[in-house]
Motif scaffolding. Sequence first.
Motif, PDB file in Angstrom:
ATOM      1  N   UNK A 100       3.511   4.422 -12.648  1.00  0.00           N
ATOM      2  CA  UNK A 100       3.955   3.031 -12.759  1.00  0.00           C
ATOM      3  C   UNK A 100       5.471   2.929 -12.617  1.00  0.00           C
ATOM      4  N   UNK A 101       6.194   3.818 -13.301  1.00  0.00           N
ATOM      5  CA  UNK A 101       7.652   3.795 -13.224  1.00  0.00           C
ATOM      6  C   UNK A 101       8.144   4.052 -11.801  1.00  0.00           C
ATOM      7  N   UNK A 158       9.985   1.094  -9.724  1.00  0.00           N
ATOM      8  CA  UNK A 158      11.406   1.310  -9.438  1.00  0.00           C
ATOM      9  C   UNK A 158      11.684   1.315  -7.943  1.00  0.00           C
ATOM     10  N   UNK A 159      10.889   2.051  -7.181  1.00  0.00           N
ATOM     11  CA  UNK A 159      11.142   2.154  -5.740  1.00  0.00           C
ATOM     12  C   UNK A 159      10.909   0.809  -5.059  1.00  0.00           C
ATOM     13  N   UNK A 160       9.840   0.111  -5.446  1.00  0.00           N
ATOM     14  CA  UNK A 160       9.578  -1.196  -4.836  1.00  0.00           C
ATOM     15  C   UNK A 160      10.701  -2.178  -5.156  1.00  0.00           C
ATOM     16  N   UNK A 213       0.872  -1.175   0.000  1.00  0.00           N
ATOM     17  CA  UNK A 213       0.000   0.000   0.000  1.00  0.00           C
ATOM     18  C   UNK A 213       0.909   1.225   0.000  1.00  0.00           C
ATOM     19  N   UNK A 214       1.022   1.868  -1.168  1.00  0.00           N
ATOM     20  CA  UNK A 214       1.915   3.016  -1.320  1.00  0.00           C
ATOM     21  C   UNK A 214       1.064   4.271  -1.488  1.00  0.00           C
ATOM     22  N   UNK A 215       1.024   5.152  -0.502  1.00  0.00           N
ATOM     23  CA  UNK A 215       0.186   6.359  -0.582  1.00  0.00           C
ATOM     24  C   UNK A 215       0.606   7.259  -1.744  1.00  0.00           C
ATOM     25  N   UNK A 275      13.349  -4.072  -2.623  1.00  0.00           N
ATOM     26  CA  UNK A 275      13.479  -5.529  -2.621  1.00  0.00           C
ATOM     27  C   UNK A 275      14.929  -5.961  -2.794  1.00  0.00           C
ATOM     28  N   UNK A 276      15.612  -5.373  -3.770  1.00  0.00           N
ATOM     29  CA  UNK A 276      16.994  -5.781  -4.028  1.00  0.00           C
ATOM     30  C   UNK A 276      17.907  -5.421  -2.860  1.00  0.00           C
TER      31      UNK A 276
END
Length: 261
Positions: A202-203, A207-209, A185-187, A213-214
């Motif tokens: 979307x980008x 990208x941030x997610x 859930x990203x505000x 993760x990495x």
Amino acid sequence: MDRTALVTILVDLIIVLKQGREPATVIKAALPRALVPYYPIAGRIVEPAPVHRRSPTPETACGSWASVDCGLKDVNSLEHPLVLSKEELLSFAPPEVNEEESIFMLQVCVHFACGGFAVGIRFSHTVFDGLGAGQFLKAAAEIARGHARLPVEPVWCREAIPTPPKLSQGHPPSVAFCFETSVFDIPLDHVSMVKNQQCSTFNVVTTVAWQCLTRAIGLQPHVDVHLGFAANARHLQRQLLPQEDFYGNCVRLPHNLCLFM
């Protein structure tokens, strides 16, 4: 793609609606009529020789429904994670049937006390992608509403798509899928903090997610991380598929698709 074992998977889909009058009866009456123009869906996948060639033969499935003494709010509107088990919501083939041969299975699985209901669907990725399945379901919904004409005329014409040489020679690509479900859930205000005019939402989110993760799994610096996502490629196939109503698979496997961190 349907000539390989790459996408011989059933995609699970659960649709939740807040209200509906006798949904099982209405859907059961609409589906056979929708299957007339969408005739390949009323089939079963068989394996003639050679093994890598696949074709549908007639058979489909439509299940029944059950009612529960609770409302949608009591089960969080079936948001992930599911309060009810997936086995209770989806239709499964009987033991004597190979599920990889199934193309489309549907059941109005739960009727809630609040008037809402849930529809459990399983469709074969061998026959169509998400957009194609959505087009068929929309056609069935329009028929259920009493419309005499479909919103779009279905286009099959899969023979227009050329088969890559390796596939025509019976050499499927060595690609495997292993899915993990995660919900974030990203505000919007967080998105706006890093977004600019040249960057889509979307980008930003992707990208941030992916950066998080990495970093969380502790990859070494300067490691190339590959990112894949589903996208509609129909507009790129206009010379092969002039109509926009094609409901089969429209998938291209990208090579060397990387997101550098």
